[in-house]
Design a protein around this motif. Structure first.
Motif: not given
Length: 404
Positions: A91, A94-95, A98, A101-102, A105
């Motif tokens: 979480a 997430a900043s 992109e 983060y992908t 995750e």
């Protein structure tokens, strides 16, 4: 004098012996626990209770070590499960960019949580991390994928240790990782690039030539706007890219911001593209969720909406297959092709680094250094020339040391 009895409630060297009433009743005899009082990271007095003196002693020693080293870590904070902490960590991540983060995750969901998710954060050992890595290797994952999983695991536990102070040390130390195979870079010829471009739908034809002629990443190509292109001066300014959500975003790194010279073959392709698909001003959102760019995208979908990498990859693969190229030829090969053409023209690695927006020269060298075969001959020539000069009998410096 015999050893003095350790009475119920008595504190000895930081450990208090206490009678466990419930356990004693069940056992029909006295059962004792061992309590270690300490102050948590907020200075609050608390304690941890253990069923054995040995476990209590280990905990006491750990608390004292942290205190002596000036660390303010609450040992209870590490009780959180890896799965629960990973959710909080993601979480916060997430900043990030992109793509970053992908990838985080995916690695957490597919590899880290299945292996370690049920363990308390503080209880994970180096052996368990090593077992996770070994299991991934047995499953046949590539060395690079395994190393990326390890890198994400390191980042997660480092945050828990250094930022959130939930653990005193990370278990991700001295982990044995699989060796990376020698890097092989696949490239196309100029003729093959033209063939693939010709097989693309008209809307995407210029995309192939732009990528092979400037070295832009696929997300940078679909993120191009006409105000970043100077056809007369022959240059492309790269400072944005298109996200998978079809939102404009910053480029990959600070070094990725660059101005790339545009060869005539690319300029001609873009002129033809502009003639066939006139620029359309539109409002394009930014990944930050706040900014709106009023601009004209160079490449759009048939309905005029922004395109993302997936919109280009699919027709590229069909064109590649139609030409008869192997499935290993991805869109990224066009970027490698650009670098190989620069190398063939004698361009220095530092210039290639800047043109491609690499964050360091080591990335450029590791990826493309082997494409400089003529450097072997130059090396041999330089050494032979030096020793040939040393063979000169008239050289008065014979026998002396040269200082450089």
């Amino acid at each position: 004098m015999g050893k003095q009895e350790w009475r119920d409630g008595e504190m000895r060297d930081g450990i208090r012996k206490v009678r466990n009433a419930r356990a004693s009743k069940a056992a029909g005899k006295d059962v004792y626990s061992f309590k270690v009082p300490y102050r948590d990271a907020n200075g609050k007095q608390t304690s941890e209770t253990f069923s054995s003196f040995t476990a209590a002693s280990r905990f006491r020693n750990k608390v004292r070590q942290q205190r002596d080293e000036g660390l303010s870590i609450d040992p209870k904070a590490g009780r959180i499960s890896v799965k629960e902490y990973a959710e909080k960590w993601l979480a916060a991540a997430a900043s990030k960019r992109e793509g970053t983060y992908t990838e985080y995750e995916k690695r957490v969901r597919l590899y880290i949580v299945p292996a370690l998710g049920g363990r308390q954060l503080r209880a994970v050992t180096r052996d368990e991390v090593q077992k996770m890595i070994n299991d991934l290797k047995r499953r046949g994952l590539s060395p690079m994928t395994i190393r990326n999983v390890h890198r994400t695991t390191v980042a997660l536990f480092r945050t828990a240790q250094v930022i959130d102070h939930k653990i005193a040390s990370s278990p991700c130390v001295s982990i044995l990782l699989p060796e990376l195979p020698d890097r092989e870079v696949e490239v196309l010829t100029a003729a093959q690039v033209r063939e693939v471009s010709a097989k693309m739908p008209a809307r995407w034809r210029a995309v192939v030539l732009v990528a092979a002629g400037t070295g832009l990443r696929i997300s940078e190509v679909v993120g191009l706007t006409w105000d970043r292109i100077d056809l007369e001066a022959g240059s492309v300014t790269v400072d944005r890219q298109m996200s998978t959500k079809r939102l404009l975003a910053p480029v990959k790194t600070r070094k990725s911001r660059r101005v790339v010279p545009m060869p005539d073959v690319v300029a001609d392709a873009l002129r033809a593209h502009r003639e066939a698909f006139p620029p359309l001003m539109q409002e394009v959102g930014d990944l930050d969720g706040k900014t709106v760019h009023r601009t004209a995208l160079v490449f759009t979908r048939a309905d005029g909406a922004p395109a993302n990498a997936g919109d280009v990859r699919r027709p590229f693969m069909r064109a590649r297959d139609a030409v008869g190229l192997p499935a290993s030829v991805t869109f990224h090969v066009l970027r490698h092709t650009y670098a190989s053409l620069l190398i063939a023209g004698g361009t220095h690695l530092t210039v290639i680094r800047d043109r491609m927006g690499h964050s360091s020269i080591s990335i450029t060298s590791d990826t493309y250094g082997h494409l400089y075969p003529e450097e072997n001959e130059r090396t041999r020539g330089a050494i032979d020339a030096a020793f040939a000069a040393d063979d000169d009998p008239d050289d008065g410096a014979a026998g002396s040391l040269a200082r450089v």
